[in-house]
Motif scaffolding. Structure first.
Motif, PDB file in Angstrom:
ATOM      1  N   ASP A 493       0.808  -1.223   0.000  1.00 45.59           N
ATOM      2  CA  ASP A 493       0.000   0.000   0.000  1.00 45.59           C
ATOM      3  C   ASP A 493       0.839   1.270   0.000  1.00 45.59           C
ATOM      4  N   GLN A 496       0.047   3.819  -2.842  1.00 49.01           N
ATOM      5  CA  GLN A 496      -1.254   4.438  -2.630  1.00 49.01           C
ATOM      6  C   GLN A 496      -1.200   5.453  -1.497  1.00 49.01           C
ATOM      7  N   THR A 499       0.431   8.536  -2.838  1.00 47.15           N
ATOM      8  CA  THR A 499      -0.424   9.229  -3.799  1.00 47.15           C
ATOM      9  C   THR A 499      -1.554   9.970  -3.101  1.00 47.15           C
ATOM     10  N   TRP A 500      -2.136   9.324  -2.095  1.00 45.70           N
ATOM     11  CA  TRP A 500      -3.283   9.907  -1.397  1.00 45.70           C
ATOM     12  C   TRP A 500      -2.900  10.550  -0.069  1.00 45.70           C
ATOM     13  N   ASP A 510      -6.398  11.773 -10.002  1.00 46.48           N
ATOM     14  CA  ASP A 510      -6.377  10.359 -10.351  1.00 46.48           C
ATOM     15  C   ASP A 510      -7.035  10.165 -11.719  1.00 46.48           C
TER      16      ASP A 510
END
Length: 514
Positions: A493, A496, A499-500, A510
């Motif tokens: 993860d 992710q 990115t978030w 996105d």
């Protein structure tokens, strides 16, 4: 034993504070239809009339649309938490997850300490917190607050709070259920042709209707919470309902993109099944609404439809997803939910734009029942009853503080947020050096971090959030002295999270937001 005695004393005192009902009551009935894992924009109802992507146009949900037309639509409704169980505790207790201590489902065998020291997290930047695993024994819940007013309460479907709903005042219930019962064909790849009770929607609805009939026969006002397993994975629907969607061009395009066909796609990844599930769910909502009419109590019953948390639907063809993040995250995508209410004195077709949150349900229900919501102690919610009747919200309500606390990993990072009016501050504990402030009136998608341009506004909201967490004794993550950056980067993860995670300036959109 002492806890049980304490709850009895609270109940007796509440009878005096709220007013005991004798004989047959004309008090309104209350039905909460709680849908699992349902995005703000995941139904056929346009949650913002000016936003085409605030609905799923392929969804067929005429009963939900009718309910919206007959009642009030809430544009800015929030779940109390970005995950099901803590959000459900918020509903039952009227408290934020920070106050209740129930901030995450960690299972029944979590550590006893305040911190989660399992090997999963031993080399990550932070040592995350543990969470309560059940409602506090002395918590004052919806049925316990309504019982002194003459109400009989039922909870049918998914409970998932690792406790006995009967001990919380639900005289009719399905027990301490979690996600498992609703995944009725989890081990299969194809739905069987005789599949007749997907996600237990039909049997839950039948039990709900029987409960309503019994209470009307006995002359009791009632609270009924129908907690559907839909739309939680794994998706299910009637085979005949699926057939209505298989040949839609958008569904066929999805099959082609994923190199599947209607005959080879696993039902768990089949958009025709997801659309069929929404269709079947709408039919069960309609069945409850129809029964209220048959019983002659439609005009004296409040019906609330809401989701337990925000979500990000993978099948959203031809439109940009309007919100960032997903379930688990305190971005809007994890927190914002659809919410509709119809009932006595609610103007048809009304829209409410101010912020509301699911821990407002408890005081609202007490208010509807004729009690005094001000008598409820140590809660964070406020009654919405006046606003549902058309009262204009004042500045105090418009700018009140909503608190969100998720000091955990899983697929996210330990984080918290506070919302006041259209302003939102987020804080990622891994990166306290990156202040984050958003103007939600300018963008629902949280694209522009304006903290550096508005440092005083960020500081005021951040300090208020931390003041509240300190006041209620919220558990906070701590820096891990054994942090290993190389280990962290290898986790599945990690990308992710980066990115978030927090950002300065503007974030990149996105693919499904463009």
């Amino acid at each position: 034993m002492k806890m049980k005695l304490f709850k009895v004393i609270i109940l007796v005192l509440s009878c005096a504070a709220l007013g005991q009902v004798e004989g047959k009551s004309e008090r309104p009935n209350i039905v909460l239809l709680l849908i699992d894992d349902w995005a703000w924009y995941g139904s056929s109802v346009r949650m913002d009339d000016a936003m085409s992507n605030s609905q799923m146009p392929l969804a067929h949900m005429p009963n939900l649309e009718k309910l919206a037309a007959q009642g009030m639509k809430f544009r800015n409704a929030y779940a109390g938490a970005p995950q099901c169980a803590p959000s459900r505790v918020c509903i039952q207790t009227g408290k934020t997850s920070a106050r209740s201590g129930y901030t995450l489902v960690l299972g029944k065998n979590q550590p006893d300490s305040d911190y989660d020291t399992r090997k999963t997290y031993e080399k990550l930047p932070l040592i995350p917190n543990t969470s309560d695993i059940s409602i506090d024994a002395d918590a004052f819940t919806i049925p316990e607050a309504l019982k002194p007013l003459g109400y009989v309460s039922a909870h049918l479907g998914k409970w998932h709070m690792y406790s006995d709903p009967g001990a919380e005042g639900y005289v009719v219930n399905d027990g301490d259920t979690d996600n498992v019962p609703g995944s009725t064909i989890a081990k299969l790849k194809r739905m069987p042709e005789d599949h007749s009770d997907p996600k237990l929607m039909f049997s839950i609805t039948e039990k709900s209707i029987n409960f309503m009939r019994d209470q009307v026969k006995d002359g009791n006002p009632f609270y009924l919470q129908v907690s559907h397993y839909a739309n939680h994975a794994f998706h299910e629907c009637l085979p005949a309902t699926r057939e209505k969607y298989v040949n839609l061009p958008e569904v066929q395009a999805y099959y082609k993109k994923t190199k599947k066909t209607a005959d080879t796609v696993n039902y768990k990844q089949d958009p025709a099944v997801w659309l069929g599930m929404l269709d079947d769910l709408d039919g069960r909502i309609g069945a409850v609404l129809d029964e209220l009419k048959k019983l002659g109590i439609e005009d004296n019953t409040y019906v609330i439809v809401a989701s337990d948390n925000g979500y990000r639907h993978k099948f959203f063809p031809g439109q940009a997803q309007p919100m960032h993040g997903a379930k688990w995250w305190v971005w809007q995508g994890g927190l914002r939910i659809p919410m509709l209410v119809k009932g006595p004195d609610i103007k048809a077709g009304a829209v409410f734009d101010a912020n509301v949150i699911n821990y407002d349900f408890l005081p609202t229900f007490v208010d509807w029942a004729g009690g005094n919501p001000e008598s409820l102690k140590d809660i964070d919610g406020v009654s919405l009853a006046g606003y549902l009747r058309g009262k204009k919200p004042d500045s105090a309500f418009l700018n009140r503080y909503l608190y969100f606390h998720n000091p955990h990993y899983r697929s996210t990072m330990p984080s918290s947020a506070i919302v006041s009016g259209s302003k939102k501050v987020m804080h990622f504990y891994e990166r306290p050096d990156i202040p984050m402030l958003f103007d939600l009136s300018a963008e629902d998608g949280e694209v522009s971090n304006i903290a550096k341009k508005n440092p005083e506004q960020h500081k005021q909201l951040f300090n208020e959030m931390m003041r509240y967490f300190d006041q209620v004794g919220a558990r906070m993550p701590k820096v891990n002295p054994d942090y290993d950056p190389d280990h962290y980067k290898k986790l599945k993860d990690y990308d992710q999270r980066m990115t978030w995670g927090p950002f300065e300036g503007m974030r990149a959109l996105d693919n499904d937001e463009q």
